[in-house]
Write a protein that holds these residues in place. Structure first.
Motif, PDB file in Angstrom:
ATOM      1  N   SER A  33     -45.194  60.303  36.233  1.00 55.68           N
ATOM      2  CA  SER A  33     -44.508  59.011  36.185  1.00 55.68           C
ATOM      3  C   SER A  33     -44.871  58.197  37.420  1.00 55.68           C
ATOM      4  N   THR A  63     -51.265  53.688  31.093  1.00 60.92           N
ATOM      5  CA  THR A  63     -49.830  53.880  31.284  1.00 60.92           C
ATOM      6  C   THR A  63     -49.121  53.647  29.961  1.00 60.92           C
ATOM      7  N   LYS A  65     -45.038  53.222  28.602  1.00 54.19           N
ATOM      8  CA  LYS A  65     -43.637  53.113  28.987  1.00 54.19           C
ATOM      9  C   LYS A  65     -42.772  53.661  27.862  1.00 54.19           C
ATOM     10  N   ARG A  70     -42.306  54.846  33.165  1.00 52.51           N
ATOM     11  CA  ARG A  70     -43.726  54.551  32.889  1.00 52.51           C
ATOM     12  C   ARG A  70     -44.540  55.755  33.343  1.00 52.51           C
ATOM     13  N   ARG A  71     -45.244  56.373  32.382  1.00 54.03           N
ATOM     14  CA  ARG A  71     -46.088  57.539  32.668  1.00 54.03           C
ATOM     15  C   ARG A  71     -47.543  57.114  32.752  1.00 54.03           C
ATOM     16  N   CYS A  72     -48.248  57.721  33.675  1.00 54.44           N
ATOM     17  CA  CYS A  72     -49.657  57.418  33.902  1.00 54.44           C
ATOM     18  C   CYS A  72     -50.498  58.654  33.613  1.00 54.44           C
TER      19      CYS A  72
END
Length: 114
Positions: A33, A63, A65, A70-72
């Motif tokens: 995240s 990314t 959301k 928000r995950r990368c």
């Protein structure tokens, strides 16, 4: 090399910042995240989000959301561009050093007339 020019400029510009390289290195271990990624860096979250946008715009990360998180994750295909360019450079320099080696061997080889 022209086929890589614009894309490589964007990618290398994104990687020119130590904070962004840290993010890429961390994401090499798997998705995280934004909060997890920002936790260890000595910058504010708004400043960190600018780095995330640069990496995302360069195509190095994606990314997603979900709710408020928000995950990368790395876009590994983009790294193939860098790998291809580096492989091309490696071939060029290996060819040059091979030719230099052959030239030196031919030039310095003892002759029967000596």
């Amino acid at each position: 090399m022209a086929k890589y020019a614009e894309s490589l400029d964007i990618v290398f510009a994104a990687l020119s910042d130590p904070s962004r390289r840290t993010v890429v290195q961390r994401l090499g271990a798997g998705p995280a995240s934004v909060g997890e990624l920002a936790r260890d860096l000595p910058i504010t979250l708004p400043s960190f989000m600018k780095h995330i946008r640069v990496l995302e715009d360069s195509g190095l990360i994606r990314t997603v959301k979900t709710g408020r998180v928000r995950r990368c994750e790395l876009d590994r295909e983009r790294f193939a561009l860098i790998d291809g360019w580096l492989a091309e450079q490696r071939r060029i320099w290996e060819d040059r050093t091979d030719r230099l080696e052959q030239f030196l061997l031919d030039t310095l080889e003892p002759t029967d007339e000596s």
